[in-house]
Design a protein around this motif. Structure first.
Motif, mmCIF file in Angstrom:
data_model
loop_
_atom_site.group_PDB
_atom_site.id
_atom_site.type_symbol
_atom_site.label_atom_id
_atom_site.label_comp_id
_atom_site.label_asym_id
_atom_site.label_seq_id
_atom_site.Cartn_x
_atom_site.Cartn_y
_atom_site.Cartn_z
ATOM 1 N N ASP A 158 43.492 34.182 42.287
ATOM 2 C CA ASP A 158 42.776 32.893 42.294
ATOM 3 C C ASP A 158 41.871 32.773 43.516
ATOM 4 N N GLU A 159 42.405 33.158 44.679
ATOM 5 C CA GLU A 159 41.623 33.063 45.910
ATOM 6 C C GLU A 159 40.429 34.025 45.870
ATOM 7 N N LEU A 160 40.646 35.232 45.359
ATOM 8 C CA LEU A 160 39.567 36.210 45.289
ATOM 9 C C LEU A 160 38.465 35.764 44.331
ATOM 10 N N GLU A 161 38.867 35.188 43.216
ATOM 11 C CA GLU A 161 37.870 34.678 42.265
ATOM 12 C C GLU A 161 37.108 33.507 42.870
ATOM 13 N N ALA A 162 37.796 32.690 43.670
ATOM 14 C CA ALA A 162 37.131 31.559 44.324
ATOM 15 C C ALA A 162 36.098 32.041 45.340
ATOM 16 N N MET A 163 36.274 33.270 45.861
ATOM 17 C CA MET A 163 35.304 33.854 46.794
ATOM 18 C C MET A 163 34.067 34.379 46.073
ATOM 19 N N GLY A 164 34.125 34.395 44.726
ATOM 20 C CA GLY A 164 32.968 34.831 43.963
ATOM 21 C C GLY A 164 33.111 36.174 43.280
ATOM 22 N N TYR A 165 34.273 36.812 43.427
ATOM 23 C CA TYR A 165 34.488 38.100 42.777
ATOM 24 C C TYR A 165 34.826 37.890 41.302
ATOM 25 N N GLU A 166 34.285 38.756 40.449
ATOM 26 C CA GLU A 166 34.497 38.649 39.008
ATOM 27 C C GLU A 166 35.981 38.841 38.664
ATOM 28 N N ALA A 167 36.487 37.991 37.791
ATOM 29 C CA ALA A 167 37.910 38.018 37.434
ATOM 30 C C ALA A 167 38.326 39.376 36.880
ATOM 31 N N LYS A 168 37.499 39.972 36.049
ATOM 32 C CA LYS A 168 37.830 41.267 35.451
ATOM 33 C C LYS A 168 37.928 42.346 36.520
ATOM 34 N N LEU A 169 37.026 42.313 37.502
ATOM 35 C CA LEU A 169 37.036 43.301 38.588
ATOM 36 C C LEU A 169 38.271 43.108 39.467
ATOM 37 N N VAL A 170 38.591 41.865 39.776
ATOM 38 C CA VAL A 170 39.769 41.568 40.584
ATOM 39 C C VAL A 170 41.031 42.062 39.897
ATOM 40 N N ALA A 171 41.158 41.774 38.608
ATOM 41 C CA ALA A 171 42.339 42.202 37.861
ATOM 42 C C ALA A 171 42.446 43.721 37.833
ATOM 43 N N ARG A 172 41.326 44.389 37.687
ATOM 44 C CA ARG A 172 41.332 45.856 37.650
ATOM 45 C C ARG A 172 41.800 46.443 38.974
ATOM 46 N N ILE A 173 41.235 45.959 40.074
ATOM 47 C CA ILE A 173 41.562 46.509 41.388
ATOM 48 C C ILE A 173 43.002 46.198 41.772
ATOM 49 N N LEU A 174 43.434 44.964 41.588
ATOM 50 C CA LEU A 174 44.805 44.603 41.939
ATOM 51 C C LEU A 174 45.808 45.343 41.071
ATOM 52 N N GLY A 175 45.438 45.573 39.822
ATOM 53 C CA GLY A 175 46.305 46.357 38.945
ATOM 54 C C GLY A 175 46.462 47.785 39.437
ATOM 55 N N LEU A 176 45.364 48.383 39.903
ATOM 56 C CA LEU A 176 45.422 49.738 40.454
ATOM 57 C C LEU A 176 46.350 49.791 41.667
#
Length: 212
Positions: A158-176
């Motif tokens: 949630d915080e990363l998306e609020a910074m402007g990062y795309e939700a799909k990209l955030v989910a991908r990286i955190l999943g890795l």
């Protein structure tokens, strides 16, 4: 290119071909692999052969193998267990990829120790023709920013998306990151330079249903 770097740094080196060993491995595995196409299995086999060879040199001459996996690679699991992740001490494991580029530029401030081509060529594991890190990972400049916020700053999706990062990209990286904990659990000790070095500085469950 690599020879130039080693000469600039005054490091002795040996060149040992892995092709004969790789060919023997693939021939031995052929009855099981059959006609399946070349894949990550053969890519990792090359890395593991190299890992076994450098560990043999370490054993033979009583040296400690210094591992050079960086924090971006360790975070995302972009490394081969028992291959390029082999070693007794991780010297770059608490530095993100972009920090390593900055460190290399600093080392070159008075004279070129690290050849410029090493710093400008596309990063690659070099396990298949034309391979680039960007085939498997987001651009390091973006990846490192998200990794820093997640690991050092403990910012969630949630915080990363609020910074402007795309939700799909955030989910991908955190999943890795979360899926690679089993690799980091088997990694060597790391020289710590940040508040959240992998190892004793950051332990997570190897099996856990959290953030993908």
């Amino acid at each position: 290119m690599l020879k130039s770097c080693l000469k600039n740094l005054g490091n002795p080196y040996e060149i040992i071909a892995i092709a004969p060993v790789f060919n023997q491995y693939t021939e031995a595995l052929k009855p099981v692999f059959g006609d399946l196409p070349f894949s990550v299995a053969e890519e990792n086999l090359q890395s593991r052969i190299r890992g076994a060879m450098v560990m043999a040199l370490s054993n033979k001459f009583g040296s400690v193998l210094l591992n050079t996996s960086n924090k971006s690679e360790l975070a995302t699991g972009y490394g081969t267990l028992y291959g390029d992740m082999a070693g007794g001490l991780g010297v770059l494991g608490d530095l993100y990829k972009m920090q390593i580029y900055a460190l290399a530029r600093h080392l070159n401030r008075n004279q070129e120790l690290i050849p410029e081509h090493i710093l400008t060529k596309a990063p690659s594991a070099e396990l298949r023709p034309g391979q680039k890190d960007s085939d498997s990972l987001p651009d390091y400049a973006v990846l490192d920013e998200i990794l820093y916020q997640y690991i050092e700053r403990r910012q969630g999706p949630d915080e990363l998306e609020a910074m402007g990062y795309e939700a799909k990209l955030v989910a991908r990286i955190l999943g890795l990151v979360n899926r690679a904990e089993f690799k980091r659990a088997q990694f060597c000790p790391i020289i710590r330079v940040s508040p959240k070095a992998f190892g004793m500085g950051r332990r997570m469950p190897i099996v856990g249903k959290y953030l993908g």
